[in-house]
Write a protein that holds these residues in place. Sequence first.
Motif, PDB file in Angstrom:
ATOM      1  N   ASN A   1      14.041  -2.052  -6.698  1.00 25.78           N
ATOM      2  CA  ASN A   1      14.623  -2.245  -8.030  1.00 25.78           C
ATOM      3  C   ASN A   1      13.611  -1.947  -9.130  1.00 25.78           C
ATOM      4  OD1 ASN A   1      17.097  -2.995  -6.996  1.00 25.78           O
ATOM      5  ND2 ASN A   1      16.597  -5.181  -6.980  1.00 25.78           N
ATOM      6  N   ILE A   2      12.346  -2.269  -8.878  1.00 23.95           N
ATOM      7  CA  ILE A   2      11.307  -1.982  -9.886  1.00 23.95           C
ATOM      8  C   ILE A   2      11.207  -0.486 -10.130  1.00 23.95           C
ATOM      9  CG2 ILE A   2       8.810  -2.047 -10.278  1.00 23.95           C
ATOM     10  CD1 ILE A   2       8.797  -4.798  -8.912  1.00 23.95           C
ATOM     11  N   VAL A   3      11.284   0.297  -9.062  1.00 20.83           N
ATOM     12  CA  VAL A   3      11.197   1.750  -9.222  1.00 20.83           C
ATOM     13  C   VAL A   3      12.449   2.309  -9.884  1.00 20.83           C
ATOM     14  CG1 VAL A   3      11.046   3.926  -7.959  1.00 20.83           C
ATOM     15  CG2 VAL A   3       9.616   2.001  -7.278  1.00 20.83           C
ATOM     16  N   ARG A   4      13.624   1.851  -9.455  1.00 18.93           N
ATOM     17  CA  ARG A   4      14.877   2.445  -9.942  1.00 18.93           C
ATOM     18  C   ARG A   4      15.286   1.948 -11.321  1.00 18.93           C
ATOM     19  NH1 ARG A   4      19.244   1.330  -5.514  1.00 18.93           N
ATOM     20  NH2 ARG A   4      18.162  -0.687  -5.552  1.00 18.93           N
ATOM     21  N   HIS A   5      14.979   0.681 -11.653  1.00 18.45           N
ATOM     22  CA  HIS A   5      15.529   0.092 -12.878  1.00 18.45           C
ATOM     23  C   HIS A   5      14.456  -0.425 -13.844  1.00 18.45           C
ATOM     24  CE1 HIS A   5      19.345   0.325 -10.788  1.00 18.45           C
ATOM     25  NE2 HIS A   5      18.900  -0.466  -9.814  1.00 18.45           N
ATOM     26  N   ALA A   6      13.445  -1.122 -13.332  1.00 17.04           N
ATOM     27  CA  ALA A   6      12.520  -1.831 -14.238  1.00 17.04           C
ATOM     28  C   ALA A   6      11.547  -0.888 -14.930  1.00 17.04           C
ATOM     29  CB  ALA A   6      11.752  -2.897 -13.454  1.00 17.04           C
ATOM     30  N   HIS A   7      11.078   0.158 -14.201  1.00 17.56           N
ATOM     31  CA  HIS A   7      10.065   1.082 -14.739  1.00 17.56           C
ATOM     32  C   HIS A   7       8.833   0.307 -15.212  1.00 17.56           C
ATOM     33  CE1 HIS A   7      13.153   4.125 -14.430  1.00 17.56           C
ATOM     34  NE2 HIS A   7      13.944   3.453 -15.269  1.00 17.56           N
ATOM     35  N   ALA A   8       8.356  -0.577 -14.357  1.00 16.47           N
ATOM     36  CA  ALA A   8       7.216  -1.421 -14.710  1.00 16.47           C
ATOM     37  C   ALA A   8       5.909  -0.683 -14.432  1.00 16.47           C
ATOM     38  CB  ALA A   8       7.262  -2.724 -13.913  1.00 16.47           C
ATOM     39  N   SER A   9       4.870  -1.154 -15.090  1.00 17.87           N
ATOM     40  CA  SER A   9       3.530  -0.600 -14.870  1.00 17.87           C
ATOM     41  C   SER A   9       2.632  -1.569 -14.118  1.00 17.87           C
ATOM     42  CB  SER A   9       2.880  -0.244 -16.213  1.00 17.87           C
ATOM     43  OG  SER A   9       2.746  -1.404 -17.030  1.00 17.87           O
ATOM     44  N   GLN A  10       3.012  -2.839 -14.094  1.00 14.78           N
ATOM     45  CA  GLN A  10       2.223  -3.853 -13.396  1.00 14.78           C
ATOM     46  C   GLN A  10       3.175  -4.760 -12.620  1.00 14.78           C
ATOM     47  OE1 GLN A  10      -0.145  -5.961 -16.238  1.00 14.78           O
ATOM     48  NE2 GLN A  10      -1.434  -4.199 -16.737  1.00 14.78           N
TER      49      GLN A  10
ATOM     50  N   ASN B   1       6.409  -6.382 -15.263  1.00 16.66           N
ATOM     51  CA  ASN B   1       6.438  -6.299 -16.736  1.00 16.66           C
ATOM     52  C   ASN B   1       7.401  -5.211 -17.212  1.00 16.66           C
ATOM     53  OD1 ASN B   1       5.001  -4.073 -15.907  1.00 16.66           O
ATOM     54  ND2 ASN B   1       3.449  -4.221 -17.532  1.00 16.66           N
ATOM     55  N   GLY B   2       8.465  -4.993 -16.426  1.00 16.09           N
ATOM     56  CA  GLY B   2       9.411  -3.934 -16.766  1.00 16.09           C
ATOM     57  C   GLY B   2      10.336  -4.296 -17.912  1.00 16.09           C
ATOM     58  N   LYS B   3      11.405  -3.541 -18.034  1.00 19.34           N
ATOM     59  CA  LYS B   3      12.302  -3.702 -19.185  1.00 19.34           C
ATOM     60  C   LYS B   3      13.262  -4.874 -19.038  1.00 19.34           C
ATOM     61  CE  LYS B   3      15.695  -0.331 -17.469  1.00 19.34           C
ATOM     62  NZ  LYS B   3      16.398   0.921 -17.784  1.00 19.34           N
TER      63      LYS B   3
ATOM     64  N   ASP C   1       0.832  -1.206   0.000  1.00 23.85           N
ATOM     65  CA  ASP C   1       0.000   0.000   0.000  1.00 23.85           C
ATOM     66  C   ASP C   1       0.869   1.260   0.000  1.00 23.85           C
ATOM     67  OD1 ASP C   1      -2.217  -1.600  -0.004  1.00 23.85           O
ATOM     68  OD2 ASP C   1      -2.535  -1.496   2.179  1.00 23.85           O
ATOM     69  N   ASP C   2       1.924   1.276   0.813  1.00 21.85           N
ATOM     70  CA  ASP C   2       2.823   2.431   0.836  1.00 21.85           C
ATOM     71  C   ASP C   2       3.515   2.607  -0.511  1.00 21.85           C
ATOM     72  OD1 ASP C   2       2.102   2.814   3.445  1.00 21.85           O
ATOM     73  OD2 ASP C   2       3.901   1.902   4.298  1.00 21.85           O
ATOM     74  N   PHE C   3       3.916   1.497  -1.112  1.00 20.74           N
ATOM     75  CA  PHE C   3       4.590   1.569  -2.416  1.00 20.74           C
ATOM     76  C   PHE C   3       3.654   2.144  -3.481  1.00 20.74           C
ATOM     77  CE2 PHE C   3       5.600  -0.370  -6.530  1.00 20.74           C
ATOM     78  CZ  PHE C   3       6.935  -0.032  -6.680  1.00 20.74           C
ATOM     79  N   THR C   4       2.409   1.658  -3.497  1.00 20.15           N
ATOM     80  CA  THR C   4       1.447   2.149  -4.480  1.00 20.15           C
ATOM     81  C   THR C   4       1.147   3.629  -4.253  1.00 20.15           C
ATOM     82  OG1 THR C   4       0.468  -0.052  -4.664  1.00 20.15           O
ATOM     83  CG2 THR C   4      -0.854   1.799  -5.434  1.00 20.15           C
ATOM     84  N   ALA C   5       0.999   4.016  -2.996  1.00 14.05           N
ATOM     85  CA  ALA C   5       0.723   5.418  -2.704  1.00 14.05           C
ATOM     86  C   ALA C   5       1.900   6.310  -3.102  1.00 14.05           C
ATOM     87  CB  ALA C   5       0.407   5.585  -1.217  1.00 14.05           C
ATOM     88  N   ARG C   6       3.100   5.818  -2.982  1.00 10.66           N
ATOM     89  CA  ARG C   6       4.281   6.630  -3.279  1.00 10.66           C
ATOM     90  C   ARG C   6       4.599   6.684  -4.776  1.00 10.66           C
ATOM     91  NH1 ARG C   6       7.274   3.959  -0.465  1.00 10.66           N
ATOM     92  NH2 ARG C   6       8.578   2.842  -1.973  1.00 10.66           N
ATOM     93  N   THR C   7       4.366   5.570  -5.503  1.00 15.62           N
ATOM     94  CA  THR C   7       4.783   5.483  -6.915  1.00 15.62           C
ATOM     95  C   THR C   7       3.612   5.476  -7.888  1.00 15.62           C
ATOM     96  OG1 THR C   7       4.796   3.044  -6.882  1.00 15.62           O
ATOM     97  CG2 THR C   7       6.835   4.195  -6.230  1.00 15.62           C
ATOM     98  N   GLY C   8       2.436   5.109  -7.417  1.00 16.16           N
ATOM     99  CA  GLY C   8       1.295   5.007  -8.318  1.00 16.16           C
ATOM    100  C   GLY C   8       1.246   3.701  -9.097  1.00 16.16           C
ATOM    101  N   ILE C   9       2.153   2.762  -8.839  1.00 19.53           N
ATOM    102  CA  ILE C   9       2.180   1.474  -9.541  1.00 19.53           C
ATOM    103  C   ILE C   9       1.258   0.501  -8.807  1.00 19.53           C
ATOM    104  CG2 ILE C   9       3.628  -0.462 -10.277  1.00 19.53           C
ATOM    105  CD1 ILE C   9       5.991   1.439 -10.342  1.00 19.53           C
ATOM    106  N   LYS C  10       0.294  -0.073  -9.537  1.00 20.94           N
ATOM    107  CA  LYS C  10      -0.651  -1.012  -8.952  1.00 20.94           C
ATOM    108  C   LYS C  10       0.031  -2.381  -8.782  1.00 20.94           C
ATOM    109  CE  LYS C  10      -4.137   1.834  -8.884  1.00 20.94           C
ATOM    110  NZ  LYS C  10      -4.729   2.285  -7.598  1.00 20.94           N
ATOM    111  N   ILE C  11      -0.248  -3.019  -7.653  1.00 22.98           N
ATOM    112  CA  ILE C  11       0.330  -4.334  -7.351  1.00 22.98           C
ATOM    113  C   ILE C  11      -0.792  -5.300  -7.025  1.00 22.98           C
ATOM    114  CG2 ILE C  11       1.826  -5.651  -5.798  1.00 22.98           C
ATOM    115  CD1 ILE C  11       3.501  -3.209  -5.391  1.00 22.98           C
ATOM    116  N   ALA C  12      -0.813  -6.439  -7.718  1.00 26.16           N
ATOM    117  CA  ALA C  12      -1.756  -7.517  -7.418  1.00 26.16           C
ATOM    118  C   ALA C  12      -1.117  -8.422  -6.366  1.00 26.16           C
ATOM    119  CB  ALA C  12      -2.069  -8.318  -8.686  1.00 26.16           C
ATOM    120  N   TYR C  13      -1.786  -8.531  -5.227  1.00 20.88           N
ATOM    121  CA  TYR C  13      -1.234  -9.275  -4.092  1.00 20.88           C
ATOM    122  C   TYR C  13      -2.088 -10.506  -3.831  1.00 20.88           C
ATOM    123  CZ  TYR C  13       0.356 -10.191   0.718  1.00 20.88           C
ATOM    124  OH  TYR C  13       0.850 -10.776   1.853  1.00 20.88           O
TER     125      TYR C  13
END
Length: 389
Positions: A304-313, A332-334, A265-277
Amino acid sequence: MAVDANQRLLLAIIGLGIALFCLDLYLPLGIGNGVLYGGLVILSFLLPNRTGPVITAAICSVLAMADVILSPTLDGVPLWMGVTNRLFSLTAIWLPVLFFLHQRRAEDTLQRAHDDLEIRVRQRTQELADVNHALVEEIAERIETERSLRNSEAVLQANQQELRQSREELRALAGQLLTAQEEDRRRISRDLHDDINQRLAMLSMDLRQAEKGESSDAHSLRSTICLVSDRLTAISDDVRQMAYRFHPSILDDLGLVKAIRRQIDDFTARTGIKIAYVHRDPTTALPAEIAICLYRILQESLSNIVRHAHASQVEVELICEDDLVSLSVHDNGKGFDRAQLSQTGAHLGLLSMKERVRLAKGRFGINSTPSQGTHIHVEIPLTTGAPRA
């Protein structure tokens, strides 16, 4: 066909014997006919029966001696002369028989020698075949042993190479961890000095001003107290967040499943990336070292997802079973090329996660392909007797 030929030969010998006997009855002395009996004996050598010549010689001897009595005699010739002639005839009859017996004995001896030689040859051939078979098996065993030895050497070399690589990675990890530790200390010192300390100094100045102010100005005093309270609350939140980064107390209070939910929840609130848990709750509390290990791995993965992957899901899966707990993080990052990453050495986070799992006696796996995302999977066996979180 061979039987018919033998029968014809036997009939011919009998016929000739009868003819010679009849001829001998009309000839005096009979020595010439006695020699002819020897010819019948020689003919009997062609019979397949081994006793044929002996029987023929015996019959011819009887006929020759009978002719002594039945054949005519010459006047003035004594009887002993006729008997002597017949004895010479018997010699002519039995000499071929003796030769035949000697020849047959020699043939039997030669045949026995041949058979014995055949037996010894077969035995020797079998011995050689056994020795050759044993030699082939020994050669095959040696070849297999050499192949196994080469394979073992290859495995040993691979293990040594892996060990050297692991040592190099651990040395690099240790160095980078020291560097990261120093960076964290500088950052904490900077945060405490430049942020918390300055804000506390401002609060102290505000309190001193309030202390020096006129006590009759209640509204101003109340505003100052509210402002100081709000600032103290903000400082308390910042200190709590700082402490949370070092050890999340929610793990001790609510357990791993809810701690991961809070982190997501904190990660989603900070980055806006949705996470299926997706999770399966444990039947009993997890050991504390396993809980903090999985929590830190998820924390590093999300970082790592925030700094390198730039994923949306992002998908996070926590499955707790009776004897095993597994954590899976898929984005689903790079993605990245693991070989290239190993060469550059820029994989402190991955080494840290791998080392955490190793200390927990678990298995760490990562699959990543450029432009196709990254999948991290961790499995840790559950053991009894450990402190529970």
